[in-house]
Enzyme design. Structure first.
Site, PDB file in Angstrom:
ATOM      1  N   SER A 145       0.851  -1.199   0.000  1.00  0.00           N
ATOM      2  CA  SER A 145       0.000   0.000   0.000  1.00  0.00           C
ATOM      3  C   SER A 145       0.883   1.244   0.000  1.00  0.00           C
ATOM      4  O   SER A 145       2.084   1.150   0.294  1.00  0.00           O
ATOM      5  CB  SER A 145      -0.859  -0.022   1.264  1.00  0.00           C
ATOM      6  OG  SER A 145      -1.450   1.232   1.521  1.00  0.00           O
ATOM      7  N   TYR A 158      -3.518  -0.106   9.880  1.00  0.00           N
ATOM      8  CA  TYR A 158      -3.330  -0.460   8.474  1.00  0.00           C
ATOM      9  C   TYR A 158      -1.900  -0.141   8.034  1.00  0.00           C
ATOM     10  O   TYR A 158      -1.236  -0.956   7.380  1.00  0.00           O
ATOM     11  CB  TYR A 158      -4.352   0.322   7.651  1.00  0.00           C
ATOM     12  CG  TYR A 158      -4.416   0.003   6.176  1.00  0.00           C
ATOM     13  CD1 TYR A 158      -5.104  -1.125   5.718  1.00  0.00           C
ATOM     14  CD2 TYR A 158      -3.832   0.839   5.226  1.00  0.00           C
ATOM     15  CE1 TYR A 158      -5.193  -1.402   4.362  1.00  0.00           C
ATOM     16  CE2 TYR A 158      -3.920   0.566   3.870  1.00  0.00           C
ATOM     17  CZ  TYR A 158      -4.607  -0.556   3.437  1.00  0.00           C
ATOM     18  OH  TYR A 158      -4.699  -0.827   2.096  1.00  0.00           O
TER      19      TYR A 158
HETATM   20  C1  GCO Z   1      -6.989   5.180   2.946  1.00  0.00           C
HETATM   21  C2  GCO Z   1      -7.145   4.236   1.748  1.00  0.00           C
HETATM   22  C3  GCO Z   1      -5.869   3.498   1.511  1.00  0.00           C
HETATM   23  C4  GCO Z   1      -5.920   2.746   0.205  1.00  0.00           C
HETATM   24  C5  GCO Z   1      -4.631   2.178  -0.287  1.00  0.00           C
HETATM   25  C6  GCO Z   1      -3.559   3.206  -0.506  1.00  0.00           C
HETATM   26  O1  GCO Z   1      -7.881   5.249   3.761  1.00  0.00           O
HETATM   27  O2  GCO Z   1      -5.972   5.876   2.985  1.00  0.00           O
HETATM   28  O3  GCO Z   1      -8.205   3.357   1.884  1.00  0.00           O
HETATM   29  O4  GCO Z   1      -5.579   2.728   2.596  1.00  0.00           O
HETATM   30  O5  GCO Z   1      -6.886   1.735   0.267  1.00  0.00           O
HETATM   31  O6  GCO Z   1      -4.162   1.137   0.521  1.00  0.00           O
HETATM   32  O7  GCO Z   1      -2.429   2.598  -1.041  1.00  0.00           O
END
Ligand code: GCO
Ligand code: CA
Length: 261
Positions: A145, A158
Site C-alpha cells: 500500500s 493499516y
Molecule cells: C486510505 C485508503 C488506503 C488505500 C490504499 C492506498 O484510507 O488511505 O483506503 O488505505 O486503500 O491502501 O495505497
C-alpha cells in the site's frame, strides 16, 4: 518475447479475489493463461464472482476459507494442490482497513487489522511456500500500500500492517530466493474500489485531495495493476527478488504541490 509473460498451465491462487483489486489482478492472470483459484470469505460473494470470471471466459475455481486460520489455510491449500494442481503463483491480496484515530482505537481493532493484513499473508506464504520451496519454483506477490511508506490520519493499524508486509516480503525473498521462489510486492496507490468508496464520493475533500496529490491526476483504475501483476508472476521476473513495485501514478515520487496550483 511474449513467452516471457505467458502463464499458460500455471495455477494462480489469489486471496480476497471476489471483488475489487483482487478480482482485477486475478482476471489479468487468467487472461495471461493461468488457471485461477479464487479465495474468499462469503458464499454469496463467491458465487457472484465465479459467474463474473466465467463470463470473461476464464478457467476458475473458488475456495472459501479464512486466511488468518492456519489449520484451514493448510487444509485448503492441500486440497487445491490435489484438485487443481501445483500452485505456481500466490497473490496475498486479502486485506481490511479500519479508519479510526489512534487515541480512539481499541487494541482489539488494532490486532484484527494486523491479523488480516500481516499475519494472513505470513500464514499463506508459509503454507504455499513449503510446496514452492520443495519444487524449487514459485512466485509470491504481497499486496502492499501507499501506507507501506507513508502515514495518514486514522489508519495507524493499516499502516503498521502494510509497512510490516513490505518487510515480510523482503525477508521471505531473502530466505527463499535460493530455492528459485521470488517474493515481491505491489503497492497500489489510490484506486477506485469498494475500500475507497467512502472517501471517493464527489465533494468529499479527500477525493479532490487525492486527484491533486497524484501526479497522474486521477484515481487508479483496477486494470492499471494488470501488467505489474503478470510481470511479477512470470518468467520475466525470475531474478527480481524482494522488490515492492508501486503502481501509484507517481505519488511516492513527489512531496506534492500547494493546493492552489
Ligand atoms: C486510505 C485508503 C488506503 C488505500 C490504499 C492506498 O484510507 O488511505 O483506503 O488505505 O486503500 O491502501 O495505497
Ligand atoms: Ca476491496
Amino acid at each position: 518475447m511474449t513467452h516471457l509473460f505467458d502463464l499458460t498451465g500455471k495455477v494462480a491462487l489469489v486471496t480476497g479475489a471476489t471483488h475489487g483489486l483482487g478480482m482485477a489482478m486475478a482476471t489479468a492472470l487468467g487472461k495471461a493463461g493461468a488457471t485461477l483459484v479464487v479465495n474468499g470469505n462469503t458464499p454469496e460473494k463467491m458465487e457472484k464472482a465465479l459467474e463474473t470470471y466465467r463470463q470473461e471466459g476464464l478457467d476458475v475455481k473458488g475456495y472459501l476459507f479464512d486466511v488468518t486460520n492456519e489449520e484451514l489455510a493448510k487444509e485448503n491449500i492441500a486440497r487445491i494442490e490435489q484438485e487443481v494442481g501445483p500452485i505456481a503463483i500466490l497473490v496475498n491480496n486479502a486485506g481490511m482497513i479500519k479508519r479510526i484515530p489512534a487515541l480512539e482505537m481499541e487494541v482489539a481493532d488494532f490486532r484484527k487489522v494486523l491479523d488480516v493484513d500481516l499475519t494472513g499473508p505470513f500464514i499463506m506464504s508459509k503454507q504455499v511456500g513449503k510446496y514452492m520451496v520443495e519444487r524449487r519454483a514459485g512466485k509470491i506477490i504481497n499486496i502492499c500500500s501507499m501506507m507501506s511508506e507513508l502515514g495518514r490520519d486514522t489508519v495507524s493499524a493499516y499502516a503498521a500492517a502494510k509497512g510490516g508486509l513490505k518487510m515480510l516480503t523482503k525477508n521471505l525473498a531473502t530466505e527463499w530466493a535460493r530455492y528459485n521462489v521470488q517474493v515481491n510486492g505491489i503497492g497500489p496507490g489510490y484506486f477506485a474500489t469498494e475500500q475507497t468508496a467512502p472517501i471517493r464520493v464527489d465533494g468529499h475533500p479527500f477525493n479532490e485531495f487525492i486527484i491533486h496529490r497524484t501526479p497522474a491526476g486521477r484515481w487508479g483504475d483496477p486494470e492499471d495493476l494488470a501488467g505489474t501483476t503478470v510481470f511479477l508472476s512470470s518468467k520475466a521476473s525470475d531474478f527480481v527478488n524482494g522488490q515492492i513495485i508501486y503502481v501509484d501514478g507517481g505519488i511516492l515520487a513527489t512531496i506534492g504541490k500547494p493546493s492552489n496550483e
